[in-house]
Design a protein around this motif. Structure first.
Motif, mmCIF file in Angstrom:
data_model
loop_
_atom_site.group_PDB
_atom_site.id
_atom_site.type_symbol
_atom_site.label_atom_id
_atom_site.label_comp_id
_atom_site.label_asym_id
_atom_site.label_seq_id
_atom_site.Cartn_x
_atom_site.Cartn_y
_atom_site.Cartn_z
ATOM 1 N N ARG A 503 0.720 -1.274 -0.054
ATOM 2 C CA ARG A 503 -0.024 -0.051 -0.064
ATOM 3 C C ARG A 503 0.997 1.234 0.080
ATOM 4 N N ASN A 504 0.854 2.050 -1.028
ATOM 5 C CA ASN A 504 1.577 3.188 -1.196
ATOM 6 C C ASN A 504 1.119 4.361 0.206
ATOM 7 N N GLN A 505 2.239 4.961 0.538
ATOM 8 C CA GLN A 505 2.102 5.833 1.651
ATOM 9 C C GLN A 505 1.917 7.472 1.157
ATOM 10 N N PRO A 506 0.896 8.402 1.614
ATOM 11 C CA PRO A 506 1.275 9.550 1.289
ATOM 12 C C PRO A 506 2.355 10.412 1.824
ATOM 13 N N LEU A 507 2.562 11.625 1.239
ATOM 14 C CA LEU A 507 3.966 12.139 1.507
ATOM 15 C C LEU A 507 4.040 12.664 3.006
ATOM 16 N N GLU A 508 3.228 12.876 3.658
ATOM 17 C CA GLU A 508 3.214 13.540 5.113
ATOM 18 C C GLU A 508 3.406 12.389 5.926
ATOM 19 N N ALA A 509 2.877 10.939 5.557
ATOM 20 C CA ALA A 509 3.343 9.857 6.252
ATOM 21 C C ALA A 509 5.037 9.467 5.985
ATOM 22 N N LEU A 510 5.247 9.651 5.045
ATOM 23 C CA LEU A 510 6.722 9.439 4.589
ATOM 24 C C LEU A 510 7.685 10.086 5.461
ATOM 25 N N SER A 511 7.221 11.491 5.726
ATOM 26 C CA SER A 511 8.063 12.507 6.560
ATOM 27 C C SER A 511 8.170 11.867 8.007
ATOM 28 N N LYS A 512 6.987 11.444 8.430
ATOM 29 C CA LYS A 512 7.038 10.786 9.740
ATOM 30 C C LYS A 512 8.138 9.513 9.813
ATOM 31 N N MET A 513 8.023 8.604 8.692
ATOM 32 C CA MET A 513 9.020 7.450 8.715
ATOM 33 C C MET A 513 10.243 8.073 8.768
ATOM 34 N N SER A 514 10.662 8.970 7.779
ATOM 35 C CA SER A 514 12.036 9.452 7.628
ATOM 36 C C SER A 514 12.361 10.113 9.104
ATOM 37 N N PHE A 515 11.421 10.840 9.770
ATOM 38 C CA PHE A 515 11.824 11.314 11.236
ATOM 39 C C PHE A 515 12.512 9.997 12.002
ATOM 40 N N GLN A 516 11.638 8.992 12.070
ATOM 41 C CA GLN A 516 12.075 7.765 12.878
ATOM 42 C C GLN A 516 13.372 7.108 12.352
ATOM 43 N N VAL A 517 13.518 7.003 11.112
ATOM 44 C CA VAL A 517 14.882 6.591 10.503
ATOM 45 C C VAL A 517 15.929 7.464 10.857
#
Length: 582
Positions: A503-517
């Motif tokens: 399932r593809n994630q919206p951009l704002e969700a990817l920002s949250k992932m990047s934060f935790q990475v």
């Protein structure tokens, strides 16, 4: 603009150095560097200065006279587009920073040390597009000036190895040929080390031209040869060339480590299509395998994911000993669907409640270590639209057939749905924009990983239980970094699993992932931050969004916890499977 840094010396040798640099096309202002002089030597040094002024003035060559500390400042602070020429007689232990300062602050560097040798043949060893091109240019100009009459591009192989020349060598040779059409390709066989082969060439050639990385690595070929040249142990004139832009392509210990690792430790699911072969290896090694399916509100896909693995790999042919659903307290029918298929279901918040509980995929994976029974643990996401048994066999195959391996990362083509079609661009955006640049900057040995953030993995249970787990999306990069730091890269491998549709994630969700990475990277990368600094990182992500009616500021607390290695946690009896809510 070119500056030529020369050690103060007798006029005849001084002017020989100036003439060599001019012949190489590197004429420029001379920076005459004074030696550190004891009081009793001041008179002698003053006479050398007077003679140097006279010789340089007679040729109308602009010059200045400086001490070594000022020379290093000049090499560091000038126009970054200039070229610097460094007399390697200047580079001693106490001022070794001069050469590295030059490479960091200029577009080109030519370092040289003259040696009397009757041969007028040149050997070029430089690699990387920019360095090879500059090496070709320097030798061409020396040829035009009559200093050189023949030139060879030398490729060193070890005795007994094939003399096959790989693409990177041919590309560098092509750069040299573009500047120096008469250069021929020569193969030199090393009886023991590359360094010794190059040193041997100093007996055949009057000039050796070598590439220079911006930061020579400890115990590298370059560092060894620089030390030999500076000590005057080579029997030929040596020239080191550096051109900005070549760092990635130059030979280095890291590059030489990555290339065989990719060849040796990269697999494909097709190699493990023979399930009977895997079953025999499993029996021979007396190991069990658990498949763990982390889930949160995946009722649309979890059933087909279980069916894809349970029938072919458990009921029909027992490659898997158990399949576990590790649920994160889904609010839909995810647990009921799994229970209906006979799959044990655990809610991660209810596993070892004495240890507390946190939200996040990493927390679910860590809690799974307390209930999974297998010697090999496989994790596969439950949001897959196209699950296939080969996803599991492609991950466990390397562990069953190669005992030196401990940790397998899946990688795959990851298309993104655009309207009603899938396109091959856009997948893995957090990897390409966050994880890959970080790893290449600080862990270049991991630069060969296709998808360092892939959550589809298999590993030996004992290894996973010795690792820390970030509780959120930082778990994957954290596991890889810590594994390599503890055990090295040889036991890490990757297996190509074809195409996986998430399932593809919206951009704002990817920002949250990047934060935790990013948080995981800095928390688990020892030595990148001062002690205690990681504890001061902010745990809140603020995202302002602009619309026609104004702006909205969203805030989310995303800071993760770091779970300790499971082996360090006092044991308790595992909980029973949790029945789905009625």
């Amino acid at each position: 603009m070119t500056q030529h840094f020369i050690e103060l010396t007798a006029p005849k040798r001084l002017m020989a150095k100036v003439a060599f640099a001019r012949s190489a096309g590197a004429a420029g202002d001379v920076v005459l560097v004074l030696p550190k002089t004891p009081d009793e030597e001041i008179g002698r040094v003053h006479r050398l200065v007077a003679a140097a002024r006279k010789a340089l003035g007679a040729e109308s060559i602009p010059f200045q006279i400086v001490e070594i500390d000022e020379a290093i400042r000049l090499a560091t602070s000038g126009d970054p587009s200039r070229a610097l020429v460094i007399d390697l007689d200047l580079v001693h232990h106490e001022n070794a920073g001069l050469l590295e300062s030059a490479c960091s602050s200029s577009s080109q560097v030519i370092g040289y040390k003259l040696h009397q040798n009757p041969s007028r043949a040149a050997a070029i060893f430089a690699r990387g597009d920019s360095n090879a091109a500059l090496a070709g240019t320097v030798v061409r100009r020396l040829t035009e000036a009559g200093v050189v009459d023949t030139a060879s591009f030398v490729h060193v192989t070890h005795a007994g190895e094939s003399a096959t020349v790989d693409d990177s060598v041919l590309e560098a040779y092509g750069k040299v040929k573009a500047e120096l059409p008469q250069a021929r390709l020569a193969i030199e066989q090393a009886e023991d080390t590359v360094e010794s082969a190059i040193e041997h060439c100093s007996r055949q050639y009057g000039l050796l031209v070598l590439g220079l990385p911006q930061h020579p690595r400890k115990r590298s070929v370059t560092e060894h040869l620089l030390a030999q040249v500076i000590a005057g142990l080579l029997r030929a004139t040596a020239v080191f060339v550096y051109a900005r832009g070549a760092e990635v392509e130059q030979l280095s210990d890291t590059t030489k480590a990555i290339e065989p690792w990719i060849l040796k430790n990269t697999f494909s699911q097709d190699e493990f299509a023979d399930i009977d072969r895997l079953l025999q290896a499993k029996r021979d090694r007396h190991v069990s395998i658990s498949l763990i399916l982390p889930a949160l509100n995946e009722e649309k896909t979890v059933g087909q994911v279980i069916d894809a693995f349970k029938g072919p790999l458990m009921d029909e042919r027992p490659l898997l000993d158990e399949i576990i659903l590790m649920d994160s307290d889904s609010g839909d029918n995810t647990r009921a669907i799994a229970t209906a298929r006979g799959i044990p279901v655990y809610i991660h918040q209810q596993v070892r409640p004495d240890l507390g509980t946190y939200a996040g995929k990493g927390e679910a994976m860590w809690k799974a270590l307390f209930v999974a029974k297998g010697d090999i643990l496989v994790f596969v996401d439950t949001d897959l639209s196209n699950p296939n048994p080969s996803f599991v066999s492609g991950l466990v195959g390397p562990l069953l057939l190669d005992e030196r391996l401990n940790f397998i990362k899946g990688f795959y083509r990851r298309p993104v749905r655009v309207v009603n079609e899938f396109v091959e661009v856009g997948g893995g955006r957090v990897t390409e924009l966050t994880a890959r640049p970080l790893l290449n900057l600080w862990y270049p040995e991991l630069g060969g990983l296709f998808q360092p953030l892939a959550g589809t993995i298999a590993a030996r249970a004992g290894i996973l239980r010795e690792l820390h787990f970030m509780t959120g999306y930082g778990v994957e990069i954290g596991n890889v970094i810590e594994y390599v730091r503890k055990y090295g890269i040889d036991g890490l491998a990757q297996s190509e699993l074809g195409e996986i549709i998430h399932r593809n994630q919206p951009l704002e969700a990817l920002s949250k992932m990047s934060f935790q990475v990013l948080e995981a990277f800095f928390r688990l990368s020892h030595g990148l931050m001062a002690p205690g600094m990681a504890d001061h990182m902010n745990g809140v992500l603020r995202q302002p969004f602009l619309s026609d009616t104004g702006f909205t500021l969203y805030q989310a607390r995303l800071g993760q916890e770091v779970r300790p290695p499971m082996f360090s946690v006092p044991p308790l009896d595992p909980p029973a499977s949790v029945a789905p809510p009625v």
